[in-house]
Write an enzyme that holds these catalytic residues in place. Structure first.
Site, PDB file in Angstrom:
ATOM      1  N   PHE A 103     -22.980 -35.864 -11.422  1.00 50.47           N
ATOM      2  CA  PHE A 103     -23.240 -34.464 -11.108  1.00 50.47           C
ATOM      3  C   PHE A 103     -22.178 -33.615 -11.785  1.00 50.47           C
ATOM      4  O   PHE A 103     -20.977 -33.842 -11.608  1.00 50.47           O
ATOM      5  CB  PHE A 103     -23.251 -34.227  -9.592  1.00 50.47           C
ATOM      6  CG  PHE A 103     -23.850 -32.889  -9.252  1.00 50.47           C
ATOM      7  CD1 PHE A 103     -25.228 -32.763  -9.118  1.00 50.47           C
ATOM      8  CD2 PHE A 103     -23.051 -31.777  -9.091  1.00 50.47           C
ATOM      9  CE1 PHE A 103     -25.801 -31.518  -8.832  1.00 50.47           C
ATOM     10  CE2 PHE A 103     -23.612 -30.528  -8.807  1.00 50.47           C
ATOM     11  CZ  PHE A 103     -24.982 -30.411  -8.674  1.00 50.47           C
ATOM     12  N   VAL A 104     -22.631 -32.651 -12.573  1.00 55.74           N
ATOM     13  CA  VAL A 104     -21.688 -31.853 -13.355  1.00 55.74           C
ATOM     14  C   VAL A 104     -21.744 -30.383 -12.961  1.00 55.74           C
ATOM     15  O   VAL A 104     -22.782 -29.885 -12.519  1.00 55.74           O
ATOM     16  CB  VAL A 104     -21.951 -32.007 -14.873  1.00 55.74           C
ATOM     17  CG1 VAL A 104     -21.547 -33.387 -15.348  1.00 55.74           C
ATOM     18  CG2 VAL A 104     -23.406 -31.716 -15.230  1.00 55.74           C
ATOM     19  N   ARG A 158     -19.736 -21.974 -11.690  1.00 55.56           N
ATOM     20  CA  ARG A 158     -20.489 -21.571 -12.888  1.00 55.56           C
ATOM     21  C   ARG A 158     -19.572 -20.997 -13.955  1.00 55.56           C
ATOM     22  O   ARG A 158     -19.883 -20.997 -15.134  1.00 55.56           O
ATOM     23  CB  ARG A 158     -21.537 -20.506 -12.535  1.00 55.56           C
ATOM     24  CG  ARG A 158     -22.649 -20.989 -11.619  1.00 55.56           C
ATOM     25  CD  ARG A 158     -23.782 -19.964 -11.607  1.00 55.56           C
ATOM     26  NE  ARG A 158     -24.707 -20.152 -10.496  1.00 55.56           N
ATOM     27  CZ  ARG A 158     -25.734 -20.992 -10.487  1.00 55.56           C
ATOM     28  NH1 ARG A 158     -25.977 -21.749 -11.550  1.00 55.56           N
ATOM     29  NH2 ARG A 158     -26.535 -21.093  -9.451  1.00 55.56           N
ATOM     30  N   LYS A 203     -30.350 -19.717 -12.442  1.00 54.88           N
ATOM     31  CA  LYS A 203     -29.226 -19.056 -13.048  1.00 54.88           C
ATOM     32  C   LYS A 203     -28.502 -19.946 -14.050  1.00 54.88           C
ATOM     33  O   LYS A 203     -27.733 -19.463 -14.860  1.00 54.88           O
ATOM     34  CB  LYS A 203     -28.202 -18.645 -11.966  1.00 54.88           C
ATOM     35  CG  LYS A 203     -28.759 -17.823 -10.836  1.00 54.88           C
ATOM     36  CD  LYS A 203     -27.582 -17.386  -9.917  1.00 54.88           C
ATOM     37  CE  LYS A 203     -28.057 -16.537  -8.756  1.00 54.88           C
ATOM     38  NZ  LYS A 203     -28.781 -17.348  -7.739  1.00 54.88           N
ATOM     39  N   LYS A 243     -30.166 -35.719 -18.646  1.00 51.07           N
ATOM     40  CA  LYS A 243     -29.843 -36.937 -17.884  1.00 51.07           C
ATOM     41  C   LYS A 243     -31.098 -37.804 -17.834  1.00 51.07           C
ATOM     42  O   LYS A 243     -31.773 -37.866 -16.808  1.00 51.07           O
ATOM     43  CB  LYS A 243     -29.462 -36.564 -16.438  1.00 51.07           C
ATOM     44  CG  LYS A 243     -28.035 -36.161 -16.216  1.00 51.07           C
ATOM     45  CD  LYS A 243     -27.702 -36.235 -14.724  1.00 51.07           C
ATOM     46  CE  LYS A 243     -27.415 -34.883 -14.154  1.00 51.07           C
ATOM     47  NZ  LYS A 243     -27.102 -34.889 -12.709  1.00 51.07           N
TER      48      LYS A 243
HETATM   49  P1  IMP Z   1     -34.763 -31.274 -12.337  1.00 45.92           P
HETATM   50  O1  IMP Z   1     -35.886 -30.462 -11.759  1.00 45.92           O
HETATM   51  O2  IMP Z   1     -34.429 -32.461 -11.479  1.00 45.92           O
HETATM   52  O3  IMP Z   1     -34.940 -31.626 -13.790  1.00 45.92           O
HETATM   53  O4  IMP Z   1     -33.456 -30.433 -12.165  1.00 45.92           O
HETATM   54  C1  IMP Z   1     -33.179 -29.339 -12.832  1.00 45.92           C
HETATM   55  C2  IMP Z   1     -32.223 -28.469 -12.044  1.00 45.92           C
HETATM   56  O5  IMP Z   1     -31.451 -29.190 -11.057  1.00 45.92           O
HETATM   57  C3  IMP Z   1     -31.233 -27.893 -13.009  1.00 45.92           C
HETATM   58  O6  IMP Z   1     -31.730 -26.729 -13.630  1.00 45.92           O
HETATM   59  C4  IMP Z   1     -30.035 -27.674 -12.106  1.00 45.92           C
HETATM   60  O7  IMP Z   1     -30.137 -26.426 -11.443  1.00 45.92           O
HETATM   61  C5  IMP Z   1     -30.104 -28.782 -11.085  1.00 45.92           C
HETATM   62  N1  IMP Z   1     -29.238 -29.916 -11.493  1.00 45.92           N
HETATM   63  C6  IMP Z   1     -29.611 -31.158 -11.832  1.00 45.92           C
HETATM   64  N2  IMP Z   1     -28.563 -31.923 -12.138  1.00 45.92           N
HETATM   65  C7  IMP Z   1     -27.472 -31.131 -11.998  1.00 45.92           C
HETATM   66  C8  IMP Z   1     -26.055 -31.339 -12.193  1.00 45.92           C
HETATM   67  O8  IMP Z   1     -25.564 -32.424 -12.556  1.00 45.92           O
HETATM   68  N3  IMP Z   1     -25.268 -30.259 -11.942  1.00 45.92           N
HETATM   69  C9  IMP Z   1     -25.733 -29.051 -11.550  1.00 45.92           C
HETATM   70  N4  IMP Z   1     -27.041 -28.816 -11.367  1.00 45.92           N
HETATM   71  C10 IMP Z   1     -27.902 -29.844 -11.586  1.00 45.92           C
HETATM   72 MG    MG Z   2     -28.765 -25.175  -9.837  1.00 48.19          MG
END
Ligand code: IMP
Ligand code: MG
Length: 180
Positions: free
Chosen positions: A155-156, A168, A46, A134
């Protein structure tokens, strides 16, 4: 509890105006790069829906939109690596220029998995635009083609991004400390 009191103590990392300016810049670049080619945007639910809504209204191209919903196993706020699709594409992307719209690239697990799934559908091209990046957290070799903001390892929440499905709706991107 009133909405304001839920987030007013969270530090703002990117305010709504800064985000709006950057989203318009990204949309302008995308409009130039794909000029006169129809573009299929694929929003990752989402988290990316707010970003996509603002981005698409600033893109000056023939655009169509589809969504994929992704879920990570477990309740971890960030992904552990295991990802599944809970809502697939509605329309074929074969032969199309596809731009995936992501909220944030963190470890890279989600996009690496998704890229494999989407490439199997034989798009003409496949790129990704992410609002936030990140890079310091990356464990998989993925990179975005368009990045809104490169941010540190915090974490944001807000502007579509959640913690436990909350926040959200915040217009700014804010830092949430002590998530674990
Ligand atoms: P990845 O698979 O680790 O690249 O993470 C991607 C998903 O993790 C994003 O689409 C978010 O849903 C979640 N995510 C990663 N970091 C954050 C954050 O700082 N805030 C909120 N959701 C995050
Ligand atoms: Mg998420």
């Amino acid at each position: 509890m009133a909405l304001a009191s839920q987030h007013e103590n969270l530090e703002i990392l990117l305010d709504a105006e800064t985000i709006a300016t950057r989203v318009r810049e990204l949309a302008a670049r995308i409009s130039v790069d794909y000029r006169s080619r129809p573009l299929r945007l694929i929003g990752i639910l989402k988290g990316a829906w707010v970003f996509l809504a603002d981005l698409v209204r600033n893109i000056d191209l023939e655009v169509t939109v589809d969504f994929v919903s992704i879920e990570s196993y477990g309740n971890n706020p960030t992904t552990s690596g295991a990802v599944k699709i809970t809502k697939d594409l509605d329309r074929s992307i074969e032969g199309l220029d596809v731009l995936v719209v992501e909220d944030i690239l963190d470890t890279g697990h989600t996009f690496e998995y998704l890229r494999g799934v989407l490439e199997a559908h034989k798009p003409r091209s496949l790129k990704v635009v992410t609002l936030l990046d990140k890079p310091s957290r990356r464990v998989r070799p993925v990179q975005a083609d368009y990045v809104g903001f490169t941010i540190p390892d915090v974490f944001v929440v807000g502007y579509g991004l959640d913690y436990a499905q909350k926040f959200r709706n915040l217009p700014d991107v804010r830092i949430l400390r002590n998530t674990s």
